[in-house]
Design an enzyme around this catalytic site. Structure first.
Site, PDB file in Angstrom:
ATOM      1  N   HIS A 197     -14.996  22.811  16.712  1.00  0.00           N
ATOM      2  CA  HIS A 197     -12.440  22.558  16.842  1.00  0.00           C
ATOM      3  C   HIS A 197     -12.607  21.458  17.581  1.00  0.00           C
ATOM      4  O   HIS A 197     -11.901  20.595  17.974  1.00  0.00           O
ATOM      5  CB  HIS A 197     -12.035  23.745  16.864  1.00  0.00           C
ATOM      6  CG  HIS A 197     -10.445  23.636  16.961  1.00  0.00           C
ATOM      7  ND1 HIS A 197      -9.594  22.976  15.763  1.00  0.00           N
ATOM      8  CD2 HIS A 197     -10.622  23.833  17.949  1.00  0.00           C
ATOM      9  CE1 HIS A 197      -8.936  22.950  16.985  1.00  0.00           C
ATOM     10  NE2 HIS A 197      -9.160  23.780  17.987  1.00  0.00           N
ATOM     11  N   ASP A 250     -26.087   9.266  32.073  1.00  0.00           N
ATOM     12  CA  ASP A 250     -25.334   8.438  33.696  1.00  0.00           C
ATOM     13  C   ASP A 250     -26.776   8.782  34.464  1.00  0.00           C
ATOM     14  O   ASP A 250     -27.935   9.243  33.768  1.00  0.00           O
ATOM     15  CB  ASP A 250     -24.070   9.961  34.495  1.00  0.00           C
ATOM     16  CG  ASP A 250     -24.644  11.763  33.979  1.00  0.00           C
ATOM     17  OD1 ASP A 250     -25.930  11.216  33.694  1.00  0.00           O
ATOM     18  OD2 ASP A 250     -24.211  12.594  34.043  1.00  0.00           O
ATOM     19  N   SER A 251     -26.412   8.870  35.608  1.00  0.00           N
ATOM     20  CA  SER A 251     -27.082   8.291  37.088  1.00  0.00           C
ATOM     21  C   SER A 251     -28.459   9.446  37.356  1.00  0.00           C
ATOM     22  O   SER A 251     -29.663   9.571  38.049  1.00  0.00           O
ATOM     23  CB  SER A 251     -27.263   7.069  37.969  1.00  0.00           C
ATOM     24  OG  SER A 251     -26.409   8.001  38.774  1.00  0.00           O
ATOM     25  N   CYS A 254     -10.206  20.107  11.106  1.00  0.00           N
ATOM     26  CA  CYS A 254     -11.749  20.104  11.726  1.00  0.00           C
ATOM     27  C   CYS A 254     -12.310  20.771  10.252  1.00  0.00           C
ATOM     28  O   CYS A 254     -11.050  21.501   9.556  1.00  0.00           O
ATOM     29  CB  CYS A 254     -11.793  20.319  12.494  1.00  0.00           C
ATOM     30  SG  CYS A 254     -11.257  22.193  13.328  1.00  0.00           S
ATOM     31  N   CYS A 280     -11.086  23.858  10.977  1.00  0.00           N
ATOM     32  CA  CYS A 280      -9.986  24.953  10.415  1.00  0.00           C
ATOM     33  C   CYS A 280     -10.149  24.602   8.727  1.00  0.00           C
ATOM     34  O   CYS A 280      -8.607  25.656   8.327  1.00  0.00           O
ATOM     35  CB  CYS A 280      -9.017  23.450  11.212  1.00  0.00           C
ATOM     36  SG  CYS A 280      -8.993  24.555  13.097  1.00  0.00           S
ATOM     37  N   ASP A 324     -15.283  11.618  29.543  1.00  0.00           N
ATOM     38  CA  ASP A 324     -16.168  12.875  29.444  1.00  0.00           C
ATOM     39  C   ASP A 324     -16.218  14.025  29.894  1.00  0.00           C
ATOM     40  O   ASP A 324     -15.790  13.691  31.458  1.00  0.00           O
ATOM     41  CB  ASP A 324     -17.755  11.982  29.736  1.00  0.00           C
ATOM     42  CG  ASP A 324     -18.106  12.601  31.232  1.00  0.00           C
ATOM     43  OD1 ASP A 324     -19.067  13.057  31.410  1.00  0.00           O
ATOM     44  OD2 ASP A 324     -17.893  11.421  32.028  1.00  0.00           O
ATOM     45  N   CYS A 356      -4.385  20.943  12.500  1.00  0.00           N
ATOM     46  CA  CYS A 356      -5.638  20.811  12.532  1.00  0.00           C
ATOM     47  C   CYS A 356      -6.638  20.307  11.521  1.00  0.00           C
ATOM     48  O   CYS A 356      -6.359  21.674  10.625  1.00  0.00           O
ATOM     49  CB  CYS A 356      -6.781  21.196  14.073  1.00  0.00           C
ATOM     50  SG  CYS A 356      -8.131  20.260  14.029  1.00  0.00           S
TER      51      CYS A 356
END
Length: 378
Positions: free
Chosen positions: A337, A94-95, A308, A311, A268, A306
């Site tokens: 997670h 981003d700027s 991940c 988990c 984002d 989940c």
């Protein structure tokens, strides 16, 4: 030839949401997608290898922070941001506009750019459309953002009008300053506050300049969710259908689904890692504050649904113990997670678009997630 190309694969018959692919110099991104934020060229507590393992396709870094330290020239010397942080997939920077304007008491806006004082040591510094673009050229990210002003909420109409007109002038200056258009795609940022006519004006002015992609900025800055969705509905249809659409700074699960339904391709936010460091997990059943006492003897995973790393391998009781003991590994596990949760949520959104059932998915997800009036609680 533009460095960025958008491919529309399918439109959801139920909602009009877009299934697509953004092609960049460092690979393609399936959209809609969520981009983890690595402000200082690092997603807090999570390695690039772990990001790849949880399915992240692209990460975001921040021009303002990298401008202050370690400095864009050092990053250029290192071979660019990809080599510097050991990430070979796409990067968006981003700027720095949002960070500069959040310094309210420490900055002065003029047509040339913004004078501000570093939040690190108080040094007087200056950012302009040209400098912000040149810094991002040095960083070497795949997608760079035009320098804009993000008006606060609430704000008076006249102020927002002047600010939005300035953002359009600055965007044109960014285009002229951009030195690597074949290697980096420059996106413009639509502003206009919470005023429909100013959003329309901004979108009209910026699309006339033919950027490779367009972001919607100035939302998720404290306004009610319904107002954010109204502004999206006013803005998104005015953006080119053949280019990526990016909603900046939005990362709550409900807003990702609702934004996708309104034609957004990219999102984002620092939210998943920020709340992870406070011991809060996003789960299929809603928010879970794992540091609470009721999880002291809970040996199940953060989220039974989940897959991940956290988990699969660790219990709520163990993660709670780590967080209460100020052990860094606990914060890393909740961060991994939460990022996995949002990346996987977007995979589900893409599948729902592919099957023309995104509205049904939203209704089922919100009911299960325990949301009232589309408010996520985060």
């Amino acid at each position: 030839m533009s460095a960025i190309r958008y491919e529309l694969i399918k439109t959801c018959a139920q909602t009009g949401a877009r299934l697509g692919r953004v092609h960049t110099p460092h690979g393609a991104i399936d959209t809609p997608t969520f981009m983890p934020v690595g402000t200082l060229a690092s997603v807090k507590g999570v390695s690039p290898e772990e990001l790849k393992a949880l399915g992240a396709q692209i990460v975001l870094s921040n021009t303002y922070h990298l401008f202050l330290r370690p400095g864009h020239e050092l990053v250029r010397e290192a071979g660019g941001l990809h080599k510097f942080m050991n990430w070979d997939r796409p990067i968006l920077t981003d700027s720095g506009g949002f960070q500069v304007f959040s310094l309210s008491e420490m900055r002065k806006i003029r047509e040339e750019g913004v004078e501000f004082r570093s939040h690190l040591n108080g040094d007087k510094l200056f950012l302009s459309p040209e400098i912000a673009t040149n810094v991002q050229n040095a960083l070497g990210s795949d997608i760079i953002m035009a320098f804009d002003e993000c008006p606060p909420y609430p704000a008076e109409y006249d102020y927002v009008k002047q600010s939005t007109e300035r953002t359009s002038r600055w965007a044109e200056r960014c285009l002229k300053a951009h030195e690597r258009p074949d290697e980096q795609g420059l996106f413009a940022i639509v502003q206009g506050g919470m005023f429909k006519d100013l959003r329309q004006m901004s979108a009209r002015d910026l699309t006339s300049l033919d950027f490779p992609g367009y972001a919607v900025g100035g939302l998720s800055v404290g306004e009610p969710k319904h107002l954010m969705y109204e502004m999206l509905e006013e803005t998104v249809p005015l953006l080119p259908s053949g280019k990526p659409r990016y909603l900046m700074g939005v990362g709550s699960p409900d807003a990702l689904v609702e934004g996708s339904m309104r034609g957004i391709d990219m999102f984002d936010c620092v939210l998943p890692t920020r709340i992870a460091r406070n011991g809060t997990a996003m789960t299929s059943q809603g928010r879970l504050v794992v540091k609470n006492a009721k999880y002291a003897n809970d040996f199940g995973p953060l989220d039974p649904e989940c897959s991940c790393y956290a988990c699969r391998n660790y219990s709520r009781a163990y993660i709670r113990h780590l967080i209460r003991a100020d052990e860094m590994f606990g914060l890393r596990l909740t961060s991994i997670h939460n990022l996995h949760f949002l990346v996987h949520l977007m995979e589900q959104v893409r599948e729902a678009i592919r099957e023309d059932r995104l509205r049904d998915f939203r209704d089922e997800f919100f009911e299960k997630y325990g949301m009232a009036d589309n408010e996520s609680g985060f």
